[in-house]
Enzyme design. Structure first.
Site, PDB file in Angstrom:
ATOM      1  N   TRP A   1     -45.316 -91.102  31.533  1.00 36.96           N
ATOM      2  CA  TRP A   1     -45.046 -89.645  31.437  1.00 36.96           C
ATOM      3  C   TRP A   1     -43.627 -89.401  31.982  1.00 36.96           C
ATOM      4  O   TRP A   1     -43.341 -90.022  33.267  1.00 36.96           O
ATOM      5  CB  TRP A   1     -45.822 -88.816  31.708  1.00 36.96           C
ATOM      6  CG  TRP A   1     -47.205 -88.840  31.057  1.00 36.96           C
ATOM      7  CD1 TRP A   1     -48.395 -89.205  31.519  1.00 36.96           C
ATOM      8  CD2 TRP A   1     -47.465 -88.525  29.666  1.00 36.96           C
ATOM      9  NE1 TRP A   1     -49.384 -89.256  30.533  1.00 36.96           N
ATOM     10  CE2 TRP A   1     -48.989 -88.906  29.375  1.00 36.96           C
ATOM     11  CE3 TRP A   1     -46.772 -87.895  28.664  1.00 36.96           C
ATOM     12  CZ2 TRP A   1     -49.410 -88.606  28.254  1.00 36.96           C
ATOM     13  CZ3 TRP A   1     -47.302 -87.759  27.586  1.00 36.96           C
ATOM     14  CH2 TRP A   1     -48.537 -87.906  27.229  1.00 36.96           C
TER      15      TRP A   1
ATOM     16  N   ARG B   1     -52.843 -96.836  35.796  1.00 32.49           N
ATOM     17  CA  ARG B   1     -52.014 -96.001  34.840  1.00 32.49           C
ATOM     18  C   ARG B   1     -51.778 -94.662  35.478  1.00 32.49           C
ATOM     19  O   ARG B   1     -52.575 -93.999  36.110  1.00 32.49           O
ATOM     20  CB  ARG B   1     -52.910 -95.984  33.448  1.00 32.49           C
ATOM     21  CG  ARG B   1     -52.993 -97.467  32.881  1.00 32.49           C
ATOM     22  CD  ARG B   1     -53.709 -97.146  31.429  1.00 32.49           C
ATOM     23  NE  ARG B   1     -52.824 -96.750  30.410  1.00 32.49           N
ATOM     24  CZ  ARG B   1     -52.108 -97.399  29.855  1.00 32.49           C
ATOM     25  NH1 ARG B   1     -52.160 -98.720  29.655  1.00 32.49           N
ATOM     26  NH2 ARG B   1     -51.009 -96.975  28.852  1.00 32.49           N
TER      27      ARG B   1
ATOM     28  N   THR C   1     -51.873 -91.399  34.831  1.00 31.59           N
ATOM     29  CA  THR C   1     -52.315 -90.551  33.837  1.00 31.59           C
ATOM     30  C   THR C   1     -52.283 -88.959  34.202  1.00 31.59           C
ATOM     31  O   THR C   1     -52.194 -88.700  35.589  1.00 31.59           O
ATOM     32  CB  THR C   1     -53.748 -90.671  33.468  1.00 31.59           C
ATOM     33  OG1 THR C   1     -54.545 -90.804  34.699  1.00 31.59           O
ATOM     34  CG2 THR C   1     -54.165 -92.158  32.727  1.00 31.59           C
TER      35      THR C   1
ATOM     36  N   SER D   1     -59.910 -85.173  34.824  1.00 29.16           N
ATOM     37  CA  SER D   1     -60.034 -83.534  34.306  1.00 29.16           C
ATOM     38  C   SER D   1     -61.603 -83.221  34.200  1.00 29.16           C
ATOM     39  O   SER D   1     -61.807 -81.813  34.345  1.00 29.16           O
ATOM     40  CB  SER D   1     -59.568 -83.644  32.775  1.00 29.16           C
ATOM     41  OG  SER D   1     -60.031 -84.534  31.864  1.00 29.16           O
TER      42      SER D   1
ATOM     43  N   CYS E   1     -51.847 -83.746  25.699  1.00 30.33           N
ATOM     44  CA  CYS E   1     -53.078 -84.475  26.105  1.00 30.33           C
ATOM     45  C   CYS E   1     -54.368 -83.666  26.370  1.00 30.33           C
ATOM     46  O   CYS E   1     -54.605 -82.508  26.956  1.00 30.33           O
ATOM     47  CB  CYS E   1     -52.783 -85.142  27.729  1.00 30.33           C
ATOM     48  SG  CYS E   1     -54.347 -85.681  28.512  1.00 30.33           S
TER      49      CYS E   1
ATOM     50  N   TYR F   1     -59.678 -91.769  20.128  1.00 24.08           N
ATOM     51  CA  TYR F   1     -58.666 -92.894  20.571  1.00 24.08           C
ATOM     52  C   TYR F   1     -59.135 -94.246  20.401  1.00 24.08           C
ATOM     53  O   TYR F   1     -58.413 -95.154  20.136  1.00 24.08           O
ATOM     54  CB  TYR F   1     -58.765 -92.548  22.051  1.00 24.08           C
ATOM     55  CG  TYR F   1     -57.776 -91.312  22.618  1.00 24.08           C
ATOM     56  CD1 TYR F   1     -56.481 -91.878  22.928  1.00 24.08           C
ATOM     57  CD2 TYR F   1     -58.124 -90.041  22.687  1.00 24.08           C
ATOM     58  CE1 TYR F   1     -55.489 -90.583  23.149  1.00 24.08           C
ATOM     59  CE2 TYR F   1     -57.275 -89.076  22.815  1.00 24.08           C
ATOM     60  CZ  TYR F   1     -56.266 -89.344  23.073  1.00 24.08           C
ATOM     61  OH  TYR F   1     -55.223 -88.287  23.575  1.00 24.08           O
TER      62      TYR F   1
HETATM   63  N1  LIG Z   1     -60.077 -89.732  32.783  1.00 29.12           N
HETATM   64  C1  LIG Z   1     -58.894 -89.036  32.631  1.00 29.12           C
HETATM   65  C2  LIG Z   1     -58.202 -89.524  31.569  1.00 29.12           C
HETATM   66  C3  LIG Z   1     -56.819 -88.790  31.346  1.00 29.12           C
HETATM   67  C4  LIG Z   1     -55.996 -89.672  30.163  1.00 29.12           C
HETATM   68  O1  LIG Z   1     -56.095 -90.764  29.958  1.00 29.12           O
HETATM   69  N2  LIG Z   1     -54.619 -89.107  30.157  1.00 29.12           N
HETATM   70  C5  LIG Z   1     -53.789 -89.861  29.288  1.00 29.12           C
HETATM   71  C6  LIG Z   1     -52.963 -88.731  28.065  1.00 29.12           C
HETATM   72  S1  LIG Z   1     -54.202 -88.055  27.053  1.00 29.12           S
HETATM   73  C7  LIG Z   1     -52.364 -90.623  30.115  1.00 29.12           C
HETATM   74  O2  LIG Z   1     -52.098 -89.729  30.680  1.00 29.12           O
HETATM   75  N3  LIG Z   1     -52.108 -91.586  29.635  1.00 29.12           N
HETATM   76  C8  LIG Z   1     -51.009 -92.073  30.023  1.00 29.12           C
HETATM   77  C9  LIG Z   1     -51.149 -93.521  30.571  1.00 29.12           C
HETATM   78  O3  LIG Z   1     -52.208 -94.112  29.935  1.00 29.12           O
HETATM   79  O4  LIG Z   1     -50.278 -94.254  30.657  1.00 29.12           O
HETATM   80  C10 LIG Z   1     -59.027 -87.707  32.622  1.00 29.12           C
HETATM   81  O5  LIG Z   1     -59.966 -87.047  31.660  1.00 29.12           O
HETATM   82  O6  LIG Z   1     -58.449 -86.679  33.252  1.00 29.12           O
END
Ligand SMILES: N[C@@H](CCC(=O)N[C@@H](CS)C(=O)NCC(=O)O)C(=O)O
Length: 321
Positions: free
Chosen positions: A96, A129, A131, A148, A63, A194
């Site tokens: 995850w 989600r 994330t 992040s 990620c 993306y």
């Molecule tokens: N806004 C978040 C976005 C994080 C994000 O979208 N992470 C993705 C992985 S790259 C994720 O965990 N996706 C899992 C999901 O959507 O279920 C950040 O920048 O921290």
């Protein structure tokens, strides 16, 4: 995703789409800040003072968002203060998952199987989600932040008294310019790839790919010094790097952003190598997790087959990245 604390359906990559088929990323919901003395940060509540060993960072090495937090943790010399847990690069039907892959950890706190359990531990009625990254407070047993961009900023300043550093990734005199360039890089490049990969209409894909290459062309032009703001490394460089390093290995293939590769851009290639060579950065780049993770997204690649090339990416694998 979770609805009211319950896992509702098999994991799907497209978080949300607008009426024209454009991928829409979820807005992060835990927005507290670690500060030197626990005073509230720009958003959320106070009570999160910087302390050694109090906070844990949950990441996926596939990620880019998690990786930017991981890189800043390294560059700021915070490894000993903030332990890390790495999830399995392959998304399961419930998002995850912990363990079960080389370089992936079990959850050391609660023995959770899925990342979504960390979210329901934070909020039993969480909707959204699950994330990464997640910054977890092991003292209060609560989630501090899952954005992040915030994590990068708090790691830049909050631990200064515990781990002094000359590096300032968001210096006051560049703040406005950094914010402006971050916005473009986020929209067109970091999230742009993306948007191309998860577009559900030709129009949305065409629009996203145009933005991706417009941004890459612009960065190539801009890079006359070592970094985007001349000789000073800033958070903007880290934000650009995490997408550049994944580009030829993953996005060019799986997300179809294939007009050019980073290898076709001389300055961007040298810039990427320069950042990769900064102490600690290479250790945050795991090409096996990156390619395995992206090429296992079933909606885009049902067989899960990983391509053998491009050839120049093999060098990164061979270097142990
Ligand atoms: N806004 C978040 C976005 C994080 C994000 O979208 N992470 C993705 C992985 S790259 C994720 O965990 N996706 C899992 C999901 O959507 O279920 C950040 O920048 O921290």
């Amino acid at each position: 995703m979770l609805v009211d604390g319950k896992w509702m359906e098999n994991w799907k990559p497209v978080q949300k789409a607008d009426e024209k088929g454009r991928f829409v990323r979820q807005v992060s919901s835990f927005r507290n800040w670690i500060t030197p003395d626990g005073a509230p940060g720009p958003t959320g509540e106070g009570g999160f003072a910087a302390e050694a060993g109090r906070y844990r960072l949950y990441v996926a090495l596939i990620c880019p968002w998690a990786s930017r937090a991981l890189i800043v943790r390294k560059l700021k010399g915070l490894d000993a203060l903030i332990p890390v847990t790495v999830v399995n690069p392959v998304l399961s039907d419930q998002g995850w998952i912990f363990g079960g892959y080389s370089g992936a950890d079990e959850d050391p706190l609660s023995g959770a199987r899925y990342m979504h359990e960390i979210y329901t531990r934070a909020d039993a009625r969480f909707t959204g989600r699950a994330t990464v990254p997640v910054l977890w407070d092991m003292k209060r047993d609560v989630m501090v932040n899952n954005e992040s961009a915030d994590i990068v900023r708090m790691l830049d300043t909050a631990f200064e008294h515990l781990a002094p550093s000359d590096l300032r990734l968001y210096p006051d005199d560049l703040a406005a310019e950094i914010d402006a360039l971050n916005r473009c890089i986020y929209d067109l490049l970091n999230n742009g790839v993306y948007k191309a990969g998860f577009a559900s209409s030709q129009m949305a894909y065409d629009e996203a790919v145009e933005g991706v290459f417009a941004m890459l062309d612009e960065l190539e032009e801009r890079l006359t010094g070592d970094y985007l703001f001349g000789d000073r490394l800033t958070e903007t460089d880290i934000r650009a790097f995490v997408t550049l390093i994944r580009f030829d290995a993953a996005y060019h293939g799986i997300f179809k952003t294939n007009l050019r590769q980073i290898a076709d851009y001389p300055r961007l290639s040298a810039y990427m190598a320069r950042i990769l060579a900064l102490p600690g950065v290479a250790g945050t780049v795991n090409m096996d997790h990156i390619t395995r993770g992206y090429y296992s997204i079933k909606a885009l690649n049902p067989t899960g087959i990983r391509p053998v090339g491009p050839k120049h990416i093999r060098a990164l694998f061979d270097a142990g990245n």
